[in-house]
Design an enzyme around this catalytic site. Sequence first.
Site, short mmCIF file in Angstrom:
data_model
loop_
_atom_site.label_atom_id
_atom_site.label_comp_id
_atom_site.label_asym_id
_atom_site.label_seq_id
_atom_site.Cartn_x
_atom_site.Cartn_y
_atom_site.Cartn_z
N GLN A 1 19.15 2.71 16.96
CA GLN A 1 19.97 1.49 16.96
C GLN A 1 19.18 0.34 16.33
O GLN A 1 18.05 0.05 16.73
CB GLN A 1 20.38 1.15 18.41
CG GLN A 1 21.31 -0.03 18.54
CD GLN A 1 22.68 0.21 17.89
OE1 GLN A 1 23.26 1.29 18.02
NE2 GLN A 1 23.19 -0.79 17.19
N LYS B 1 29.30 4.02 21.75
CA LYS B 1 28.97 5.31 21.11
C LYS B 1 28.92 6.42 22.16
O LYS B 1 29.42 7.53 21.93
CB LYS B 1 27.64 5.20 20.36
CG LYS B 1 27.78 4.37 19.08
CD LYS B 1 26.46 3.92 18.49
CE LYS B 1 26.71 2.96 17.33
NZ LYS B 1 25.50 2.33 16.81
N ASP C 1 23.32 8.59 10.77
CA ASP C 1 23.61 7.29 10.16
C ASP C 1 23.58 7.39 8.63
O ASP C 1 24.01 6.46 7.94
CB ASP C 1 22.56 6.26 10.60
CG ASP C 1 23.11 5.29 11.64
OD1 ASP C 1 24.35 5.15 11.72
OD2 ASP C 1 22.30 4.67 12.35
#
Length: 308
Positions: free
Chosen positions: A99, A55, A122
């Site tokens: 995460q 990422k 997200d």
Amino acid sequence: MSQNTKILSGADTAAEIRAEVAADVERLASHGVTPKLVVVLVGDDPASKVYVGSKARASAKVGMVSETIELAADVTQEALEATVDRLNADPEVDGILIQLPLPLQIDAAAILDRVDPLKDVDGFHPSNVGLLLQGRPRLVPCTPAGIMELLRRSGVPLEGRRAVVVGRSDIVGKPMAALLLHQHATVTICHSRTADLASETRRAEILVAAAGRRALIGPEHVAEGAVVVDVGIHRVTDRAEVEQLYPGDEKRIATFERRGAVITGDVDFARVEPKAGRITPVPGGVGPLTIAMLMSNTARAARLRREV
Ligand code: NAP
């Protein structure tokens, strides 16, 4: 149909999306804005570290700033919440990604709910989930959003088609079903209690496999000519299993020899590919799309919040 048009290359579509995001980031720069993504990594799970590394590299490639905040595995709920609060309040931060998975002592839902919905790249915050369900998408979970881009850019028709999604997670299955529904597919969602999986999936013109079970989807699950999207990611470290999954596939065996593992999906690719109309490979299918859409969401979050 030739091999090239049959394979739905997520890697190629992801490259297209990344190029578009890079151009968008340049436009934002002309308004004095450089999108910034912050990834919060708790503990030292090796797979999570690999994902976080990709990422960060992807952010740099499209011209965004990224930062990783690493916290110890025994971090307290309060300390993690304080980190989220600080990032929410920081005007320079456009995207916050927690995460997953989080350690067991952490109430993950409470942490995800705390992220500013306008920085929720997200798309897991209940307000973003609600907007998606209402057909007013704002920030959409990256994996299903990437699959929709792949289907659209590959010219796969959805309107009036029968789509079956295997898996009902909040991350993949449910938002995938909502997105397909909004494109006027007739959607069925299957899960671990589905009585006869093969009879459901065989009706699919578009089949999305997101069960997290290696090679769950065999030829008996797939209609002739169906479009098959494989979301699963599994590391196979046993040579006999690699040979069983990919009989006579010298390239896979060579990869296994080199790396000691191959990555495979929820679909038994070698046996399903001859039957499928189009199919995503693993690797090089859905995986690269997820990261490309994270970049896209971060640029979008910057534009939305900063009203550029
Ligand atoms: P998850 O949270 O474990 O959900 C799996 C879903 O599949 C559940 O709804 C489960 O049903 C269902 N399921 C499990 N076994 C089944 C079976 N035998 N038949 C029918 N349904 C079954 O997983 P996830 O987070 O959605 O991820 C799914 C897979 O995608 C994993 O392999 C993950 O690594 C991969 N993934 C890949 C990407 C990418 O970028 N390529 C991104 C995210 C996830 P119940 O609800 O009844 O338990």
